[in-house]
Design an enzyme around this catalytic site. Structure first.
Site, PDB file in Angstrom:
ATOM      1  N   HIS A  84      22.114  72.819 -25.542  1.00 52.76           N
ATOM      2  CA  HIS A  84      22.793  73.536 -26.611  1.00 52.76           C
ATOM      3  C   HIS A  84      23.774  72.634 -27.350  1.00 52.76           C
ATOM      4  O   HIS A  84      24.355  71.707 -26.769  1.00 52.76           O
ATOM      5  CB  HIS A  84      23.528  74.739 -26.024  1.00 52.76           C
TER       6      HIS A  84
ATOM      7  N   ASN B 130      20.411  88.553 -28.710  1.00 50.57           N
ATOM      8  CA  ASN B 130      20.474  88.136 -27.307  1.00 50.57           C
ATOM      9  C   ASN B 130      20.903  89.273 -26.379  1.00 50.57           C
ATOM     10  O   ASN B 130      21.274  89.028 -25.227  1.00 50.57           O
ATOM     11  CB  ASN B 130      21.458  86.976 -27.149  1.00 50.57           C
TER      12      ASN B 130
ATOM     13  N   GLU C 215      20.539  73.297 -19.404  1.00 48.84           N
ATOM     14  CA  GLU C 215      20.501  74.758 -19.448  1.00 48.84           C
ATOM     15  C   GLU C 215      19.505  75.226 -18.391  1.00 48.84           C
ATOM     16  O   GLU C 215      18.556  74.505 -18.068  1.00 48.84           O
ATOM     17  CB  GLU C 215      20.071  75.249 -20.824  1.00 48.84           C
TER      18      GLU C 215
ATOM     19  N   SER D 295      17.588  77.929 -24.952  1.00 50.13           N
ATOM     20  CA  SER D 295      17.754  79.016 -25.912  1.00 50.13           C
ATOM     21  C   SER D 295      16.748  79.000 -27.052  1.00 50.13           C
ATOM     22  O   SER D 295      16.475  80.045 -27.650  1.00 50.13           O
ATOM     23  CB  SER D 295      19.168  78.985 -26.492  1.00 50.13           C
TER      24      SER D 295
ATOM     25  N   LYS E 267      25.688  87.827 -24.121  1.00 46.20           N
ATOM     26  CA  LYS E 267      24.236  87.980 -24.266  1.00 46.20           C
ATOM     27  C   LYS E 267      23.777  89.159 -23.425  1.00 46.20           C
ATOM     28  O   LYS E 267      24.009  90.298 -23.799  1.00 46.20           O
ATOM     29  CB  LYS E 267      23.553  86.659 -23.940  1.00 46.20           C
TER      30      LYS E 267
ATOM     31  N   HIS F 129      21.546  82.102 -21.021  1.00 50.97           N
ATOM     32  CA  HIS F 129      20.380  82.950 -21.300  1.00 50.97           C
ATOM     33  C   HIS F 129      19.654  83.401 -20.036  1.00 50.97           C
ATOM     34  O   HIS F 129      18.594  84.029 -20.125  1.00 50.97           O
ATOM     35  CB  HIS F 129      19.420  82.226 -22.235  1.00 50.97           C
TER      36      HIS F 129
ATOM     37  N   ASP G 172      24.223  75.347 -17.747  1.00 52.44           N
ATOM     38  CA  ASP G 172      24.539  76.401 -18.709  1.00 52.44           C
ATOM     39  C   ASP G 172      23.561  77.546 -18.462  1.00 52.44           C
ATOM     40  O   ASP G 172      22.360  77.419 -18.695  1.00 52.44           O
ATOM     41  CB  ASP G 172      24.395  75.843 -20.132  1.00 52.44           C
TER      42      ASP G 172
END
Length: 393
Positions: A140, A47, A184, A188, A242, A216, A213
C-alpha cells in the site's frame, strides 16, 4: 493568473490528458445500495465487507458513547486525550488479535506512514545503522510513504516472490541495522494473499522482523475473523474502517512495541485521539466479528462464484482468492468506459487507474460484501461481461 495557479491548472490538465484525474462523487447510502444522481446502484466498490457500517449495534453504540462522553477526545493521547475508553478498547483489540498489546491510530495510512520512521529511529539509536525495509513491490502507498518519511531506500522484492525476497535477504545478511519484512496479508488492488507462514520462516532464518498490514483481512479471514497473521507477525496493522465498519486503525504486537510507538511514532504523538463515537462503533464491531462465520463463508462463496464466471469468459482476475476481484483492462480510458457502462446497468465499481496502480494495469476493482445475494452476484456477472465485451479491446 499567478504562477501557482498556472502550475495547478497545468498539473490537472496533465491528469485529464491521461484519463487519471480524480473527482469526488457524493452519494447517499440505502441498505446495500447507493443513491447517485437519483439512481439506486448496487455497491461493489466499497470496503464494508461485512456490512457493519450500517449495523444497528454499531450505530447505537456510536451514538450512545457520543452522547455520554462527548463528540471529541479534545487532545492527543499523551496530553489529556486518553479516556478509559481508549485503554479498555486497546485491551479488547489485543485479545482479538491474540497479542500482548494494541495501540489505536486515527487511520491505517497514518499508522503505516508513522511506524516506519519510528522503526528506523530505533535501528539508528540502538544499532547505529538505518533499518533495512524489505518491501513487497505492491504494498500500500502508506507503507511506501513510511519509507520515504524515514529517509530510507526500500529494498523491494517482486510481488509475493519469496525466492526473490530470500535472494535479497541473503545479499544483505551481513549489513548492519534492524531488518523488517513488510507485506500486506491481502493486497488491496489484486485481492491475493501473502504466504504469512513462509514469510515468518524467512524472517526467522535471516533474523528479520515481520510487519503485516492486515487492513483487508481483519474481520473477514482467519478463525473468528482474526486475520491471517495468527500470531506469526511481530507487528500487525489493522483498520477499523473496512470490514469492522467504522474509522481508525490499531497496531498489535508486544507491550514493548506499543510502549515504544507511543513515545516515538509521530502520527500517534501529535494527533488528537479518536473520538468516543468511533470507539463505540469499534467496540460494537469487536463484539460481532467473531460470530459472523456465516457471513464470512457466504462472502467467500460469492467471490468464488463471480471469479469463476469471469475467468470462464477469459478475463484476467490476477491471483485473486478473496473478496477483492480485479478485472484487468489495461488502459485508463477503457477502464473508465467500462465503469460507466456498468453503472448504467445498476452497479457501482470505480475504475482504478495510475498512479494507484502501475501504468498499463488499469482495472475494475470489484469489492464484494456479505450482503450481496447469489442472484445479485449473477446479475453483476452478466452486467460485467456485457460491459467488458462492449468496451474492452
Amino acid at each position: 493568473m499567478n504562477h501557482l495557479q498556472n502550475a495547478l491548472h497545468a498539473a490537472l490538465q496533465e491528469r485529464d490528458k491521461h484519463h487519471t484525474r480524480r473527482h469526488l462523487t457524493p452519494m447517499m447510502r440505502q441498505g446495500e445500495r447507493l443513491i447517485h444522481q437519483g439512481r439506486a446502484l448496487i455497491d461493489v466498490t466499497s470496503n464494508d465487507y461485512l456490512g457493519l457500517a450500517h449495523h444497528p449495534l454499531l450505530r447505537h453504540r456510536a451514538a450512545e458513547w457520543a452522547e455520554r462522553y462527548g463528540t471529541g477526545a479534545r487532545a492527543s493521547r499523551l496530553v489529556s486525550g486518553t479516556l478509559p475508553l481508549h485503554t479498555e478498547l486497546e485491551a479488547k483489540l489485543a485479545a482479538f488479535k491474540k497479542s500482548e498489546a494494541a495501540l489505536l491510530f486515527a487511520s491505517g495510512w497514518q499508522a503505516n506512514a508513522s511506524l516506519l520512521p519510528a522503526l528506523n529511529q530505533l535501528s539508528l539509536r540502538q544499532m547505529g545503522h538505518p533499518a533495512l525495509f524489505f518491501m513487497d513491490k505492491l504494498n500500500h502507498a502508506s507503507l511506501h510513504q513510511g519509507c520515504l518519511a524515514a529517509g530510507v531506500r526500500q529494498i523491494r522484492f517482486r510481488h509475493n516472490d519469496l525466492t526473490h525476497l530470500e535472494t535479497l535477504l541473503h545479499r544483505h545478511a551481513s549489513q548492519p541495522g534492524l531488518k523488517f519484512i513488510i507485506t500486506e496479508s491481502v493486497f488491496s488492488m489484486d485481492g491475493d494473499r501473502a504466504d504469512i507462514a513462509a514469510l515468518r520462516a524467512l524472517a526467522k532464518r535471516y533474523e528479520a522482523f515481520l510487519y503485516v498490514d492486515e487492513a483487508h483481512a481483519t474481520a473477514v479471514l482467519g478463525p473468528e475473523g482474526r486475520g491471517l497473521t495468527q500470531g506469526m507477525a511481530d507487528i500487525t496493522m489493522s483498520t477499523a474502517s473496512k470490514a469492522l465498519g467504522g474509522m481508525g486503525a490499531f497496531v498489535t504486537g508486544s507491550r514493548a512495541l506499543c510502549d515504544y510507538l507511543l513515545n516515538h511514532a509521530s502520527g500517534f504523538i501529535y494527533s488528537t485521539a479518536l473520538p468516543p463515537a468511533c470507539l463505540g462503533a469499534l467496540d460494537a464491531a469487536l463484539e460481532l466479528a467473531p460470530h459472523l462465520e456465516h457471513e464470512r463463508c457466504h462472502l467467500q462463496k460469492q467471490a468464488d462464484r463471480l471469479r469463476s464466471h469471469l475467468q470462464d469468459a477469459g478475463w484476467d482476475t490476477r491471483a485473486s482468492s478473496t473478496h477483492i476481484i480485479p478485472i484487468m483492462v489495461g488502459e485508463s480510458h477503457t477502464a473508465l468506459q467500462i465503469a460507466h457502462a456498468l453503472e448504467a446497468r445498476g452497479f457501482l465499481s470505480v475504475a482504478i487507474r495510475p498512479p494507484t496502480v502501475p501504468p498499463g494495469t488499469a482495472r475494475l476493482r470489484i469489492a464484494l460484501t456479505s450482503q450481496l445475494s447469489t442472484s445479485m452476484i449473477d446479475q453483476l456477472g452478466e452486467a460485467l461481461l456485457s460491459s467488458l465485451r462492449s468496451h474492452a479491446a
